[in-house]
Design a protein around this motif. Structure first.
Motif, PDB file in Angstrom:
ATOM      1  N   GLY A 125       2.462  -5.377 -13.786  1.00 59.71           N
ATOM      2  CA  GLY A 125       1.893  -5.890 -12.545  1.00 59.71           C
ATOM      3  C   GLY A 125       2.938  -6.522 -11.652  1.00 59.71           C
ATOM      4  O   GLY A 125       2.967  -6.291 -10.436  1.00 59.71           O
ATOM      5  N   ILE A 126       3.830  -7.324 -12.246  1.00 54.64           N
ATOM      6  CA  ILE A 126       4.906  -7.962 -11.475  1.00 54.64           C
ATOM      7  C   ILE A 126       5.801  -6.914 -10.833  1.00 54.64           C
ATOM      8  O   ILE A 126       6.091  -6.971  -9.628  1.00 54.64           O
ATOM      9  N   VAL A 127       6.254  -5.957 -11.641  1.00 50.54           N
ATOM     10  CA  VAL A 127       7.177  -4.934 -11.139  1.00 50.54           C
ATOM     11  C   VAL A 127       6.528  -4.116 -10.024  1.00 50.54           C
ATOM     12  O   VAL A 127       7.150  -3.840  -8.987  1.00 50.54           O
ATOM     13  N   THR A 128       5.269  -3.737 -10.204  1.00 54.34           N
ATOM     14  CA  THR A 128       4.569  -2.946  -9.187  1.00 54.34           C
ATOM     15  C   THR A 128       4.486  -3.700  -7.870  1.00 54.34           C
ATOM     16  O   THR A 128       4.758  -3.142  -6.797  1.00 54.34           O
ATOM     17  N   ALA A 129       4.108  -4.978  -7.920  1.00 50.88           N
ATOM     18  CA  ALA A 129       3.990  -5.771  -6.697  1.00 50.88           C
ATOM     19  C   ALA A 129       5.336  -5.959  -6.018  1.00 50.88           C
ATOM     20  O   ALA A 129       5.435  -5.903  -4.781  1.00 50.88           O
ATOM     21  N   VAL A 130       6.391  -6.167  -6.803  1.00 53.28           N
ATOM     22  CA  VAL A 130       7.734  -6.338  -6.227  1.00 53.28           C
ATOM     23  C   VAL A 130       8.199  -5.057  -5.544  1.00 53.28           C
ATOM     24  O   VAL A 130       8.755  -5.090  -4.430  1.00 53.28           O
ATOM     25  N   VAL A 131       7.955  -3.917  -6.197  1.00 55.71           N
ATOM     26  CA  VAL A 131       8.359  -2.634  -5.606  1.00 55.71           C
ATOM     27  C   VAL A 131       7.625  -2.391  -4.291  1.00 55.71           C
ATOM     28  O   VAL A 131       8.228  -2.015  -3.277  1.00 55.71           O
ATOM     29  N   ILE A 132       6.308  -2.625  -4.289  1.00 54.69           N
ATOM     30  CA  ILE A 132       5.529  -2.430  -3.063  1.00 54.69           C
ATOM     31  C   ILE A 132       6.009  -3.366  -1.960  1.00 54.69           C
ATOM     32  O   ILE A 132       6.120  -2.974  -0.792  1.00 54.69           O
ATOM     33  N   SER A 133       6.338  -4.607  -2.323  1.00 58.72           N
ATOM     34  CA  SER A 133       6.771  -5.593  -1.330  1.00 58.72           C
ATOM     35  C   SER A 133       8.100  -5.224  -0.695  1.00 58.72           C
ATOM     36  O   SER A 133       8.419  -5.706   0.399  1.00 58.72           O
ATOM     37  N   ASN A 134       8.895  -4.392  -1.372  1.00 60.35           N
ATOM     38  CA  ASN A 134      10.217  -4.035  -0.852  1.00 60.35           C
ATOM     39  C   ASN A 134      10.283  -2.631  -0.261  1.00 60.35           C
ATOM     40  O   ASN A 134      11.366  -2.149   0.073  1.00 60.35           O
ATOM     41  N   LEU A 135       9.142  -1.973  -0.121  1.00 61.04           N
ATOM     42  CA  LEU A 135       9.127  -0.663   0.519  1.00 61.04           C
ATOM     43  C   LEU A 135       9.460  -0.802   2.006  1.00 61.04           C
ATOM     44  O   LEU A 135       9.096  -1.802   2.636  1.00 61.04           O
ATOM     45  N   PRO A 136      10.149   0.170   2.582  1.00 64.39           N
ATOM     46  CA  PRO A 136      10.467   0.091   4.020  1.00 64.39           C
ATOM     47  C   PRO A 136       9.217   0.234   4.874  1.00 64.39           C
ATOM     48  O   PRO A 136       8.286   0.971   4.523  1.00 64.39           O
ATOM     49  N   LEU A 137       9.181  -0.476   5.983  1.00 62.52           N
ATOM     50  CA  LEU A 137       8.047  -0.409   6.892  1.00 62.52           C
ATOM     51  C   LEU A 137       8.090   0.873   7.707  1.00 62.52           C
ATOM     52  O   LEU A 137       9.157   1.329   8.113  1.00 62.52           O
ATOM     53  N   LEU A 138       6.931   1.456   7.932  1.00 63.71           N
ATOM     54  CA  LEU A 138       6.832   2.659   8.754  1.00 63.71           C
ATOM     55  C   LEU A 138       6.597   2.270  10.205  1.00 63.71           C
ATOM     56  O   LEU A 138       5.787   1.391  10.493  1.00 63.71           O
ATOM     57  N   ALA A 139       7.309   2.904  11.099  1.00 64.55           N
ATOM     58  CA  ALA A 139       7.099   2.675  12.533  1.00 64.55           C
ATOM     59  C   ALA A 139       6.467   3.937  13.099  1.00 64.55           C
ATOM     60  O   ALA A 139       7.131   4.950  13.294  1.00 64.55           O
ATOM     61  N   THR A 140       5.172   3.890  13.324  1.00 65.69           N
ATOM     62  CA  THR A 140       4.469   5.073  13.809  1.00 65.69           C
ATOM     63  C   THR A 140       3.317   4.655  14.699  1.00 65.69           C
ATOM     64  O   THR A 140       2.801   3.547  14.571  1.00 65.69           O
ATOM     65  N   ALA A 141       2.946   5.525  15.631  1.00 67.80           N
ATOM     66  CA  ALA A 141       1.778   5.283  16.470  1.00 67.80           C
ATOM     67  C   ALA A 141       0.584   5.888  15.751  1.00 67.80           C
ATOM     68  O   ALA A 141       0.432   7.114  15.724  1.00 67.80           O
TER      69      ALA A 141
END
Length: 346
Positions: A175-191
């Motif tokens: 659970g910790i690892v999954t949340a950390v990975v998701i928190s560090n994903l790059p943000l998408l810039a899209t309309a």
């Protein structure tokens, strides 16, 4: 059919399902409502807890599911949402007419859901602007408050896990690892288009139900957060209804899986969910800067407090962390006093 009450996790049993005892069984109080109907005081409590969930969901990185879990309504929420499906038609046909509608209403615990949703909607309507202002102008303050809130939540939930073993410890780490990975994903810039918003809503609602994984942060990752927040401010019904349709679709699918896990492997699932919450501390760390080490709206990189350009502000930040911890502890105490005895149904 309602599952029979399973034994407490610290009680020896020959059953293979000793992991399934729900939290409501462990902390129910004598004042819990056993009749199946909420009185006005309990409905007001549900409404207030809904407001707390809504306020948390507005902040990217904090999950309304976390608040639901600590407030003692998580199992009931999953039960209610997991009851929505084609089987309701059979319930309606069995009784027919007004009696059938009332039977369906009771089957999905609709009064509870209605007051919870009213509370969430109230927060979105009244607090979205304030929280967005604080995130833009006083990020250190609001992140400090939620950091203390999340730490206290992890401590409280860890104490609810009985008889730690290798499997539960492993689920906690996952659970910790999954949340950390998701928190560090790059943000998408899209309309975002309307179909994209539908998909974003379906994914985000799954995160909102999971404690520790923020639905708002998923919207942020998918580049839809600003569009959704603006739609709420301007009451753009096209965007709001599209998002709600996606959320309803994702919710009906995902809650069935989570309901099954909670009914059979409660302690293991709780360990996993607590790991999600602990991993989210990476996202709600108060001291953030941008790629150049300065402060602006792009400040998403964590730094040590003494490296923060504006100073650590120890007195303010630690005071707000303590306030968040006190409030969530009070919410947990209140939740234990007001929750109904209601095991997860199969």
């Amino acid at each position: 059919m309602t599952a029979s009450q399973t034994p407490r996790p610290d009680t020896p049993s020959s059953s293979a399902k000793t992991d399934a005892a729900p939290l409501s069984d462990l902390s129910a109080t004598p004042s819990a409502n056993l009749s199946g109907a909420d009185n006005p005081k309990q409905l007001v409590a549900v409404y207030i807890k809904g407001m707390a969930m809504g306020a948390a969901d507005i902040v990217p990185g904090v999950s309304g599911g976390t608040i639901a879990l600590i407030a003692g309504i998580y199992e009931r929420l999953i039960n209610a949402l997991g009851s929505i499906g084609p089987s309701l038609w059979q319930v309606f046909r069995q009784h027919g007419g007004i009696k059938g509608l009332l039977a369906v209403w009771r089957q999905v615990d609709a009064t509870f859901l209605l007051f919870l949703l009213l509370g969430i909607a109230t927060s979105f309507a009244t607090l979205a602007g304030l929280i967005k202002h604080l995130l833009d102008n006083q990020p250190l303050l609001i992140w400090s408050f939620f950091f203390g809130l999340v730490i206290a939540t992890v401590v409280i939930l860890l104490s609810e896990i009985k008889r730690w073993n290798a499997a539960r410890a492993g689920l906690f780490v996952i659970g910790i690892v999954t949340a950390v990975v998701i928190s560090n994903l790059p943000l998408l810039a899209t309309a975002p288009s309307l179909p994209y918003l539908f998909l974003a809503g379906a994914i985000a609602i799954c995160a909102m139900i999971l404690p520790g994984i923020s639905g708002s942060f998923i919207l942020l990752l998918m580049g839809a957060y600003d569009t959704v927040l603006e739609a709420v401010h301007t009451f753009n019904l096209t965007v709001i209804l599209t998002l709600m349709a996606g959320m309803a679709t994702g919710l009906l699918i995902f809650t069935r899986v989570l309901k099954w896990l909670l009914s059979r492997y409660y302690q293991g699932t709780l360990a996993l969910l607590t790991g999600f919450i602990a991993g989210s501390l990476v996202k709600v760390w108060p001291w953030k800067v941008d790629a150049l080490g300065t402060l602006n709206n792009e400040a998403i990189n964590n730094v040590a407090p003494w490296q923060y350009p504006a100073g650590a502000h120890w007195l303010t930040t630690l005071g707000l962390m303590l306030l968040g911890a006190i409030l969530v502890s009070a919410l947990s105490w209140w939740g234990n006093r007001t929750k109904r005895v209601q095991p997860i149904k199969q």
